[in-house]
Design a protein around this motif. Structure first.
Motif, mmCIF file in Angstrom:
data_model
loop_
_atom_site.group_PDB
_atom_site.id
_atom_site.type_symbol
_atom_site.label_atom_id
_atom_site.label_comp_id
_atom_site.label_asym_id
_atom_site.label_seq_id
_atom_site.Cartn_x
_atom_site.Cartn_y
_atom_site.Cartn_z
ATOM 1 N N TYR A 145 7.207 -73.638 -30.667
ATOM 2 C CA TYR A 145 6.484 -74.246 -31.781
ATOM 3 C C TYR A 145 6.618 -73.345 -33.005
ATOM 4 N N LYS A 146 6.652 -73.954 -34.176
ATOM 5 C CA LYS A 146 6.827 -73.176 -35.398
ATOM 6 C C LYS A 146 5.532 -72.548 -35.901
ATOM 7 N N ARG A 147 4.420 -73.227 -35.688
ATOM 8 C CA ARG A 147 3.148 -72.740 -36.227
ATOM 9 C C ARG A 147 2.113 -72.760 -35.115
ATOM 10 N N ILE A 148 1.658 -71.585 -34.729
ATOM 11 C CA ILE A 148 0.760 -71.505 -33.592
ATOM 12 C C ILE A 148 -0.455 -70.658 -33.930
ATOM 13 N N ILE A 149 -1.515 -70.880 -33.163
ATOM 14 C CA ILE A 149 -2.733 -70.079 -33.275
ATOM 15 C C ILE A 149 -3.108 -69.654 -31.870
ATOM 16 N N ILE A 150 -3.472 -68.399 -31.722
ATOM 17 C CA ILE A 150 -3.710 -67.845 -30.393
ATOM 18 C C ILE A 150 -4.750 -66.741 -30.505
ATOM 19 N N SER A 151 -5.493 -66.520 -29.449
ATOM 20 C CA SER A 151 -6.534 -65.491 -29.499
ATOM 21 C C SER A 151 -5.914 -64.103 -29.370
ATOM 22 N N VAL A 152 -6.539 -63.145 -30.009
ATOM 23 C CA VAL A 152 -6.026 -61.783 -30.009
ATOM 24 C C VAL A 152 -6.050 -61.197 -28.605
ATOM 25 N N ASP A 153 -7.040 -61.577 -27.796
ATOM 26 C CA ASP A 153 -7.137 -61.018 -26.452
ATOM 27 C C ASP A 153 -6.051 -61.552 -25.529
ATOM 28 N N THR A 154 -5.549 -62.751 -25.805
ATOM 29 C CA THR A 154 -4.415 -63.274 -25.043
ATOM 30 C C THR A 154 -3.139 -62.549 -25.430
ATOM 31 N N LEU A 155 -2.934 -62.383 -26.722
ATOM 32 C CA LEU A 155 -1.660 -61.878 -27.229
ATOM 33 C C LEU A 155 -1.497 -60.373 -27.058
ATOM 34 N N LYS A 156 -2.592 -59.652 -26.866
ATOM 35 C CA LYS A 156 -2.497 -58.190 -26.794
ATOM 36 C C LYS A 156 -1.930 -57.696 -25.465
ATOM 37 N N ASN A 157 -1.658 -58.610 -24.534
ATOM 38 C CA ASN A 157 -1.095 -58.242 -23.239
ATOM 39 C C ASN A 157 0.365 -57.831 -23.421
ATOM 40 N N GLU A 158 0.607 -56.543 -23.575
ATOM 41 C CA GLU A 158 1.954 -56.052 -23.872
ATOM 42 C C GLU A 158 2.943 -56.327 -22.752
ATOM 43 N N GLY A 159 2.475 -56.219 -21.513
ATOM 44 C CA GLY A 159 3.371 -56.411 -20.392
ATOM 45 C C GLY A 159 3.947 -57.816 -20.330
ATOM 46 N N ARG A 160 3.152 -58.808 -20.730
ATOM 47 C CA ARG A 160 3.599 -60.203 -20.635
ATOM 48 C C ARG A 160 4.304 -60.685 -21.900
ATOM 49 N N TYR A 161 3.843 -60.219 -23.072
ATOM 50 C CA TYR A 161 4.337 -60.819 -24.309
ATOM 51 C C TYR A 161 4.997 -59.831 -25.275
ATOM 52 N N GLY A 162 4.914 -58.546 -24.984
ATOM 53 C CA GLY A 162 5.437 -57.551 -25.925
ATOM 54 C C GLY A 162 6.907 -57.741 -26.260
ATOM 55 N N GLN A 163 7.739 -57.942 -25.245
ATOM 56 C CA GLN A 163 9.176 -58.089 -25.484
ATOM 57 C C GLN A 163 9.475 -59.352 -26.287
ATOM 58 N N HIS A 164 8.759 -60.436 -25.987
ATOM 59 C CA HIS A 164 8.970 -61.683 -26.729
ATOM 60 C C HIS A 164 8.593 -61.511 -28.202
ATOM 61 N N LEU A 165 7.485 -60.831 -28.452
ATOM 62 C CA LEU A 165 7.049 -60.622 -29.836
ATOM 63 C C LEU A 165 8.026 -59.719 -30.588
ATOM 64 N N ASP A 166 8.611 -58.754 -29.896
ATOM 65 C CA ASP A 166 9.582 -57.861 -30.535
ATOM 66 C C ASP A 166 10.839 -58.615 -30.959
ATOM 67 N N ASN A 167 11.116 -59.735 -30.307
ATOM 68 C CA ASN A 167 12.318 -60.518 -30.610
ATOM 69 C C ASN A 167 12.031 -61.704 -31.527
ATOM 70 N N MET A 168 10.840 -61.738 -32.109
ATOM 71 C CA MET A 168 10.472 -62.819 -33.023
ATOM 72 C C MET A 168 10.493 -62.321 -34.465
ATOM 73 N N GLN A 169 10.670 -63.260 -35.381
ATOM 74 C CA GLN A 169 10.525 -62.966 -36.804
ATOM 75 C C GLN A 169 9.690 -64.079 -37.412
ATOM 76 N N TRP A 170 8.564 -63.728 -38.033
ATOM 77 C CA TRP A 170 7.642 -64.720 -38.589
ATOM 78 C C TRP A 170 7.736 -64.729 -40.110
ATOM 79 N N ASP A 171 7.432 -65.882 -40.690
ATOM 80 C CA ASP A 171 7.306 -65.946 -42.142
ATOM 81 C C ASP A 171 5.936 -65.446 -42.574
ATOM 82 N N ALA A 172 4.905 -65.750 -41.776
ATOM 83 C CA ALA A 172 3.545 -65.320 -42.122
ATOM 84 C C ALA A 172 2.748 -65.080 -40.848
#
Length: 329
Positions: free
Chosen positions: A211-238
């Protein structure tokens, strides 16, 4: 005859491969047919780069020929469909980055026209990268100010991929405000939703590209083991992070998440009614996420050093009282 003239898939042409549309970058003959480098155009593969070998594809890539385009007349009353198409095209045409004046007005959305709520957008757009800490007190409309900034970025073609990170308790309200007041749709995700996406997409694909525009809770996203690598490979406009005072504290997971996102976005909006806990070093942490070069000494700096990066008004600030007066009730 040039090599470009000889290839059946010239650069700039559009092709259909694996039921999706691609834009050809270059094409060269190989032992496995033609090697086509292309960029995705269809929704699912948009902006993704890929390489195809024509001899290995079944069915083979299909070249879309402009001369085979079929034209139909507009039979709607007063050419309504054509006019809507032209209007939509104009709205999608980005403004140049050199344009600093606001392109959208509060009157275009479902909110009162209050000039002080438009000033954060003006301040953000003055910077080369729109990065700002919104520190107005509770009740002045920080969510509306964020909506106005996002609307400006979208109008300028700089708000395609948006990530909003909020505490769980305000996630639904934040999503509702941006949709009902600004017509900015955000897909609400949680860990279960991300797992569902991962089951639907090919193995190895990044679930945050779904999805291009998403909203997610900080406590979900802070899980580095599950999402860290994916976030490192993303580029956001905002990227927008609400209640950003919770990010203070080097080493905690929320702080590390914010710093990871700050490196992967053009625009960064931090929002908090209480960003300063009285310690200069703690406040400097937030400013450092916006601009690492803004503060030389995190214990000794002045307001004028960072005035381009934050804005704070109270209910008794002159620009607020001039418009609101005693009408708070």
């Amino acid at each position: 005859m040039t090599a470009t003239d000889q290839t059946p898939f010239p650069p700039g042409a559009r092709i259909v491969v694996r039921d999706t549309e691609w834009l050809v970058r270059n094409c060269a003959p190989t032992l496995d047919g033609y090697k086509i480098r292309a960029t995705g155009v269809s929704e699912f593969v948009r902006d993704e780069d890929a390489v195809f070998f024509t001899a290995l594809e079944d069915p083979r890539p299909v070249l879309l020929k402009p001369e085979e385009t079929r034209l139909f007349g507009d039979e709607t009353a007063e050419f309504t469909m054509s006019r809507l198409y032209l209007e939509a095209t104009l709205r999608r045409t980005p403004l140049p980055q050199s344009e600093r004046r606001l392109a959208v007005t509060p009157g275009s959305f479902l909110l009162d026209e209050l000039a002080y709520q438009g000033r954060p957008a003006e301040l953000a757009l003055k910077n080369l990268r729109p990065r700002i800490l919104l520190a107005d007190v509770v009740g002045l409309g920080k969510t509306l100010e964020i909506g106005l900034i996002l609307a400006e970025l979208i109008r300028r073609g700089r708000g395609d991929r948006i990530l909003v990170v909020t505490p769980q308790q305000v996630l639904e309200q934040f999503q509702l405000e941006l949709w009902t007041r600004f017509a900015i749709p955000l897909i609400r995700l949680d860990s279960v939703g991300i797992e569902r996406i991962q089951r639907e997409i090919p193995a190895g694909r990044n679930p945050f590209t779904y999805y291009k525009r998403i909203i997610i809770s900080v406590d979900t996203l802070k899980n580095e083991g599950r999402y860290g690598q994916h976030l490192d490979n993303m580029q956001w406009d905002a990227v927008i992070i609400d209640e950003s005072h919770n990010l203070i504290g080097e080493g905690n997971l929320r702080n590390r998440l914010a710093r990871r996102l700050a490196r992967k976005t053009d625009a960064l909006l931090l929002a908090s009614a209480t960003p300063h806990n009285g310690a200069a070093k703690s406040f400097a942490e937030l400013i450092d996420m916006l601009d690492p070069a803004a503060i030389a000494d995190d214990r000794h700096y002045a307001a004028k050093d960072i005035q381009h990066l934050y804005i704070r008004r109270t209910k008794i600030s002159s620009e607020v009282t001039n418009e609101i007066g005693g009408k708070w009730r």
